[in-house]
Design an enzyme around this catalytic site. Structure first.
Site, PDB file in Angstrom:
ATOM      1  CD  GLU A 362      -2.823  -1.393   0.457  1.00 35.02           C
ATOM      2  OE1 GLU A 362      -3.139  -0.412  -0.235  1.00 35.02           O
ATOM      3  OE2 GLU A 362      -3.370  -2.507   0.356  1.00 35.02           O
ATOM      4  CB  CYS A 396      -1.526   7.391   1.564  1.00 35.47           C
ATOM      5  SG  CYS A 396      -2.941   6.639   2.354  1.00 35.47           S
TER       6      CYS A 396
END
Ligand code: NAD
Length: 648
Positions: A362, A396
């Site tokens: 990720e 993010c």
């Protein structure tokens, strides 16, 4: 209620109820429940045979519903007739030795709860056994190793402990594992302010950012797991095609073994709790490495311990990735789950490729937000500001590229600039600041480089342009005129920097959004939901929020992960849950003398029949299907004849 590895909550209630029926306390002696000795049941249960344990569990589950007088009567009866022959005698012996034995030995071992301050059993009966108990009940080989500054040997030892402990987790049924998760949830709720303060101390984030994202988010995920884990992990039947008639197919979700999880510094609590809890529920032992910038030293271990987790189940390794990285992979974990930057993700994938370790990555993003002319401008501007600046832009899925339709561009821009200038920044002790300073000096330096280059090449800083390039309290920056030759155009900033661009039409917005190496998340804002949906489909990304921002992460039913260089794999939701399982396929046939048509021997006739079957089964129309069935029967009969001939 304390968690036992061997008894459910209901069975624990049965134990306390039975204990009080037999030992209600009198004069100087406390009752069974008052002593808290029942908390130590696992010391006994660990040594019972599986049959005896099952008997104890069943009886305690049932005794919970019986009045105390009946419990006493039954046990007395069992004491009188324990030598009766046959199954009756066996039942009595189970009550006498199993239940009464468990209760009496707990009580008369003078065990009590840590916080029990009343008279002890030994004081009451005037006995000093001179026995010293091991304080934590752990065998020496289960003791956690010291990992404050771990050496490769420490890490290898930790893997050894995890591997020893993993079968214990796998042996817990799902309901039991869920109990631990429910305990953890309860403890996080109780200790939430302490958690907020620990995160603040490490990360500088505002208190509201912490409570909403780290703490609320972690609790929401735990609640989601509690509700769904049994369903996700249950064996699944799947259809078996006609060609395999008479057989059954199903899927099992089994533990992988020991999973290595590596997390970044931006949501240090959430990124610890989510992977650790999911991995545990799937039956794995976990090795977890937080970022050195936000280790939350000791916090997660202490929450897990309070929730009843055995220290062998989850190990936390502190230290910098570059120092401990190699040692983490050397013992060959059964899976690697990584959250962090794309650069580190590439390195980790390389290491995993060499060792053939499955990995899930990720990674970073440069998320676009597309604002069409027909949306509520004030709401969209507030959304853009929050999406770009929450956690000081260190998310993010931060908005890092804002595309606004040219017809509303100026109006939108002036609302956004006004709002950005009103944000309050600093170290948030009272819970009334919006954003904190940056968490790491390294990220300040990345932004300083990007900003200096953009300024040199002519970008216009509508806010924050006076930043000195060093102060960690980077002011919110709204930037116009960012061009493809600037690092700011495609490189992740991971800070409070928002480039803003006009666009002419839907096609151009999609084209701009799809530029660059990342595809983590995006948002589309329009009153026309059909258009918004069309655009959401056209953006190459893992997640899209429509008329909202960063909100796919708010729903734990949705899997999360990236496209392009933002990620490989998914976690969370049902799809993502299984990233911590070995998904095992089972096809079951009956035991019979019948041979399969596709087994040896092959001959020309069999080939012809298979060729016809292939054509008929997969051509369109009912007639083909009927022909297929007939060919299948012919084939079966031919195979039967051949088999008979061979047996003769
Ligand atoms: P990073 O890649 O520098 O570090 C992430 C983790 O990897 C840290 O724990 C670090 O110590 C460890 N690490 C570094 N080198 C290693 C090595 N050789 N071996 C083993 N471990 C190693 O990332 P960061 O600066 O901590 O976090 C910011 C990045 O994380 C941003 O790019 C952000 O977009 C990304 N991120 C992604 C997600 C997501 O879910 N996609 C979520 C949060 C953050």
């Amino acid at each position: 209620m304390i968690t036992s590895k061997y008894l459910s909550r209901k069975q624990m209630k049965g134990l306390i109820h039975t204990g009080d029926a037999l030992l209600p306390g009198s004069g100087q002696l406390p009752s069974f429940s008052q002593t808290g000795c029942w908390r130590h049941i696992d010391r006994q249960a660990a040594f019972l045979s599986p049959d005896d344990l099952a008997g104890l569990q069943m009886a305690l589950g049932a005794f919970r519903f019986l009045p105390k007088a009946v419990v006493r009567g039954l046990i007395n009866l069992a004491s009188k007739f324990h030598d009766a022959p046959g199954p009756l005698g066996m039942g009595f012996r189970m009550l006498e030795i199993g239940i009464k034995g468990a209760v009496m030995s707990l009580y008369y071992s003078d065990l009590h709860a840590e916080d029990y301050r009343g008279p002890t059993v030994f004081e009451g009966i005037g006995w000093d056994a001179h026995v010293e108990l091991v304080d934590d009940g752990l065998a020496p080989e289960q003791k956690p190793v010291n990992l404050v500054d771990p050496t490769p040997e420490d890490i290898a030892a930790m893997y050894e402990l995890a591997r020893k402990a993993q079968p214990e987790i796998a042996a817990l049924n799902i309901a039991k594992r869920v109990e631990y998760i429910a305990n953890l949830r309860g403890i996080i709720i109780q200790r939430r302010q302490e958690i907020v303060e620990a995160i603040m101390a490490d990360s500088n984030k505002s208190q509201t950012d912490i409570i909403t994202s780290d703490v609320f988010g972690a609790l929401d995920h735990l609640a989601y797991l509690e509700k769904n884990a049994a369903k996700f992990l249950g064996d699944k039947k799947v259809p078996t095609p006609m060609a395999l008639m008479g057989k059954k197919s199903r899927i099992y979700f089994e533990p992988l073994g020991t999973v290595l999880m590596i997390s970044p510094w931006n949501y240090p609590f959430y990124q610890a709790v989510v992977p650790i809890s999911t991995s545990f529920l799937c039956g794995n032992a976990s090795i977890y490495k937080p970022s050195m910038a936000t280790p939350l030293k000791g916090l997660v271990e202490s929450l897990l311990a309070e929730a009843g987790f055995d220290p062998g189940w989850v190990h936390i390794v502190y230290g910098s990735g570059s120092k401990v990285g190699d040692a983490l992979f050397e013992p060959r974990p059964d899976k690697v789950f990584f959250i962090g930057s794309t650069a580190t993700g590439k390195r980790i994938m390389h290491i995993c490729a060499e060792k053939l370790i499955p990995c899930e990555l990720e990674m970073g993003g440069k998320d676009p937000m597309i604002v069409f002319e027909d949306c509520d401008l004030h709401r969209a501007a507030a959304g853009a500001l929050w999406g770009a600046m929450t956690t000081t832009g260190q998310s993010c899925t931060s908005v890092e590229r804002l595309f606004v339709h040219e017809s509303i561009y100026d109006q939108f821009k002036s609302i956004l600039v006004r709002e950005a200038e009103s944000l309050r920044q600093g170290i948030d002790h009272e819970g009334d600041l919006d954003i904190g300073p940056m968490c790491t000096t390294e990220q300040v330096q990345v932004i300083a480089r990007q900003v200096a280059q953009a300024q040199k090449l002519g970008a216009v800083f509508l806010t924050g342009g006076g930043w000195d390039g060093q102060d960690p309290a980077i002011p919110p920056m709204i930037v116009e005129g960012v061009t493809p030759d600037m690092e700011l155009y495609e490189e992740e900033s991971f800070g409070p920097v928002l480039p803003i661009f006009p666009f002419a039409d839907e096609a151009e917005a999609i084209d701009l959004a799809n530029q660059g190496p990342y595809g983590l998340s995006a948002s589309v804002w329009s009153h026309d939901l059909k258009r918004a949906d069309r655009v959401a489909r056209a953006i190459v990304t893992g997640n899209v929020s429509i008329n909202n921002v960063m909100l796919t992460e708010g729903n734990h039913n949705l899997p999360f992960g990236g496209a392009k260089q933002s990620g490989i794999g998914r976690y969370k939701g049902e799809w993502g849950f299984h990233c911590f399982s070995n998904i095992k396929s089972i096809l079951e046939d009956k035991d019979s003398s019948k041979l399969e048509a596709n087994w040896f021997p092959y001959d020309h006739k069999k080939y012809e029949l298979f060729s016809m079957l292939t054509q008929n089964m997969y051509s369109d129309g009912l007639l083909s299907l009927v022909k297929g069935a007939l060919t299948g029967m012919k084939l079966e009969s031919y195979v039967g004849k051949v088999a008979k001939r061979r047996r003769k």
